[in-house]
Design a protein around this motif. Structure first.
Motif, short mmCIF file in Angstrom:
data_model
loop_
_atom_site.label_atom_id
_atom_site.label_comp_id
_atom_site.label_asym_id
_atom_site.label_seq_id
_atom_site.Cartn_x
_atom_site.Cartn_y
_atom_site.Cartn_z
N THR A 7 0.82 -1.33 0.01
CA THR A 7 -0.03 0.06 0.00
C THR A 7 0.94 1.20 0.10
OG1 THR A 7 0.01 -0.03 2.38
CG2 THR A 7 -2.09 -1.03 1.28
N HIS A 8 0.40 2.33 -0.51
CA HIS A 8 0.79 3.68 -0.59
C HIS A 8 -0.14 4.72 -0.21
CE1 HIS A 8 4.31 1.79 -2.52
NE2 HIS A 8 3.50 1.26 -3.31
N SER A 9 0.63 5.79 0.26
CA SER A 9 -0.60 6.97 0.24
C SER A 9 0.10 8.22 -0.10
CB SER A 9 -0.70 7.22 2.05
OG SER A 9 0.26 7.85 2.50
N PHE A 12 3.14 10.20 1.71
CA PHE A 12 4.47 9.95 1.73
C PHE A 12 5.00 9.40 0.32
CE2 PHE A 12 2.96 9.21 6.10
CZ PHE A 12 3.61 10.24 6.83
N CYS A 13 4.21 9.65 -0.45
CA CYS A 13 4.26 9.18 -1.97
C CYS A 13 3.76 10.14 -2.89
CB CYS A 13 3.86 7.89 -1.92
SG CYS A 13 4.03 7.38 -3.75
N LYS A 14 4.51 10.95 -3.90
CA LYS A 14 4.01 12.22 -4.26
C LYS A 14 3.20 11.78 -5.76
CE LYS A 14 5.43 15.52 -1.59
NZ LYS A 14 5.22 14.80 -0.53
N HIS A 15 3.07 10.46 -5.95
CA HIS A 15 2.37 9.93 -7.07
C HIS A 15 1.19 9.21 -6.58
CE1 HIS A 15 5.35 6.65 -6.87
NE2 HIS A 15 4.48 6.07 -7.10
N ALA A 16 0.86 9.37 -5.19
CA ALA A 16 -0.53 8.82 -4.74
C ALA A 16 -1.26 9.93 -4.01
CB ALA A 16 -0.01 7.85 -3.52
N GLU A 39 5.57 1.69 2.05
CA GLU A 39 6.08 3.09 1.22
C GLU A 39 7.37 2.73 0.68
OE1 GLU A 39 4.84 5.12 -0.76
OE2 GLU A 39 3.59 5.85 0.91
N HIS A 40 7.49 3.34 -0.61
CA HIS A 40 8.54 3.21 -1.44
C HIS A 40 9.63 3.72 -0.77
CE1 HIS A 40 6.18 2.69 -5.23
NE2 HIS A 40 5.53 3.42 -5.16
N MET A 41 10.77 2.87 -0.96
CA MET A 41 12.18 3.25 -0.13
C MET A 41 12.56 4.63 -0.77
SD MET A 41 14.89 0.72 -1.74
CE MET A 41 16.29 1.46 -1.23
N CYS A 243 -2.39 -0.22 -3.37
CA CYS A 243 -3.13 1.09 -3.62
C CYS A 243 -2.38 2.35 -3.47
CB CYS A 243 -4.26 1.19 -2.34
SG CYS A 243 -3.67 1.33 -0.95
N HIS A 244 -2.70 3.35 -4.33
CA HIS A 244 -1.91 4.63 -4.27
C HIS A 244 -2.98 5.79 -3.66
CE1 HIS A 244 1.50 2.61 -6.33
NE2 HIS A 244 2.07 3.51 -5.88
N ALA A 245 -4.13 5.18 -3.10
CA ALA A 245 -5.03 6.31 -2.60
C ALA A 245 -6.15 5.24 -1.82
CB ALA A 245 -5.96 6.71 -3.72
ZN LIG Z 1 3.98 3.92 -6.38
#
Ligand SMILES: [Zn+2]
Ligand SMILES: [Zn+2]
Length: 305
Positions: A7-9, A12-16, A39-41, A243-245
Motif C-alpha cells: 500500500t501507498h499514500s 508519503f508518496c507524491k504520485h499517490a 511505502e517506496h524506499m 493502492c495509491h489512494a
Molecule cells: Zn508507487
C-alpha cells in the motif's frame, strides 16, 4: 482475511493521494483483517527522482526525511488501530543499481521494519514502470523485449538472493504493458529460477491487483501462467491491492476472486502476521478463502463458489 501487503499514500508518496490514516481507515471499512504499509524506499541519487518530485524541487535528502516521517506515522497508526486491524510496517524496495541492496539493509535495520516487499521498477538504471511511454522509451534501448526481460529477471534474482524479501512485489512487472508477451525459453528459465529461489527461502508471492483495470489486460501481476507455475512448484501466495489512494484499497478484488477460484489458487493463500509470543513474523494459511463473508460484501455470492 482479506488483506493487502502492498500500500501507498499521498502523504508519503507524491504520485499517490490521501493520508496514510485514511488508507488504514478504508482497509478497516472494507473488512480487511490485516494491512501491510509498504511505502517506496527513498532513492539516493538526484537522477532517480520521479517527475512529480522534480516539479516539487525535492532532493534525495527530502525523500529520506519523508520516509522517516512515514515510519513514525505508520507505527503510530499500528498502535492506534491495533484492536481493529493487524498492521505491519514495511517498505517496498527498488533495485536501480547494485548499491540499492546496502541501502535496503540499512533502512530495514535503522527503522526496525516488520517486513519488506521486494520489487524492481528499473532496468539498468532506467525506470520502466511509470507509464506506457516510459516503458516504450526503455524498451527501445533493447534489441527485443526478451532482452529487456532478461535484464529485469536477472536484477530481480540479485535482489531476491541478497534481501530475501518477505513478499515478492508484482513478480512480472516488466510484462504488465505487454499482455500478449510470451517469454522465450531463456526468459522462462529465468522466471522459473527466481520462483524456485523464492520458494526455497519461503517467500510469499503477492497477487497484485493494481494493474488489472489500468492496463486493460484483466490480469493481475503475476499473470495466471506464472501464478500456476508458482502454485505447481509449491509456492505460497498472498494478496495485494498496491493502492495509491484510499479508494484503491481492495480495488479489483472482485475480479481477482474469479481468477483465484477458476485456477484453484485458494488453497495456496497465506497471510503474514507478527506473532507477539515468538516475536517473529509468521505465515498463516487462510482456510476457506472463497467462503469468507468479505466476498459477499464485495458482491460475490456464496453459491458462485
Ligand atoms: Zn508507487
Ligand atoms: Zn511497485
Amino acid at each position: 482475511m482479506p488483506f493487502s501487503y502492498h500500500t501507498h499514500s499521498g502523504q508519503f508518496c507524491k504520485h499517490a493521494t490521501g493520508t496514510l490514516e485514511e488508507v488504514v481507515q478504508q482497509a478497516i471499512e472494507v473488512g480487511y483483517t490485516h494491512v501491510g504499509l509498504s511505502e517506496h524506499m527513498p532513492r539516493k541519487e538526484p537522477c532517480d527522482l520521479y517527475p512529480e518530485e522534480e516539479e516539487l524541487h525535492m532532493t534525495p535528502a527530502d525523500l529520506d526525511q519523508q520516509f522517516t516521517d512515514y515510519v513514525s506515522e505508520a507505527k503510530r497508526l499500528q498502535r492506534l488501530y491495533s484492536s481493529r486491524i493487524h498492521i505491519l510496517v514495511g517498505m517496498e524496495t527498488e533495485y536501480i543499481r547494485p548499491s540499492c541492496v546496502q541501502e535496503i539493509l540499512r533502512l530495514q535495520e535503522v527503522h526496525s521494519l516488520d517486513y519488506v516487499v521486494g520489487s524492481v521498477h528499473h532496468v539498468e538504471g532506467m525506470a520502466f514502470d511509470f507509464d506506457e511511454e516510459w516503458f516504450q522509451r526503455c524498451e527501445a534501448r533493447y534489441s527485443s523485449l526478451h532482452a529487456m526481460c532478461n535484464v529485469y529477471y536477472s536484477d530481480q534474482f540479485a535482489l531476491l538472493t541478497q534481501i530475501q524479501p518477505h513478499v515478492v512485489g508484482h513478480f512480472d512487472r516488466i510484462q504488465v504493458y505487454q499482455s500478449d508477451y510470451k517469454p522465450d525459453r531463456a526468459v522462462w528459465e529465468a522466471i522459473q529460477k527466481n520462483i524456485k529461489y523464492c520458494i526455497d527461502y519461503g517467500a510469499l508471492f503477492e497477487i497484485n491487483t493494481h494493474y488489472m483495470a489500468s492496463t486493460g489486460t484483466g490480469q493481475p501481476s503475476p499473470n495466471t501462467d506464472i501464478l500456476k507455475c508458482i502454485v505447481c512448484s509449491g509456492g505460497r501466495l498472498t494478496l495485494s491491492d498496491d493502492c495509491h489512494a484510499p479508494a484503491g484499497v481492495a480495488a479489483n478484488y472482485e475480479s481477482v476472486y474469479d481468477i483465484i477460484r477458476d485456477h484453484g489458487l485458494d488453497d495456496h493463500i497465506y497471510c503474514l502476521e507478527f506473532d507477539n509470543t515468538t516475536k517473529s513474523l509468521t505465515q498463516k494459511p487462510v482456510h476457506n478463502f472463497l467462503q469468507h463473508p468479505f466476498w459477499q460484501k464485495a458482491g460475490k455470492s456464496k453459491c458462485s463458489v
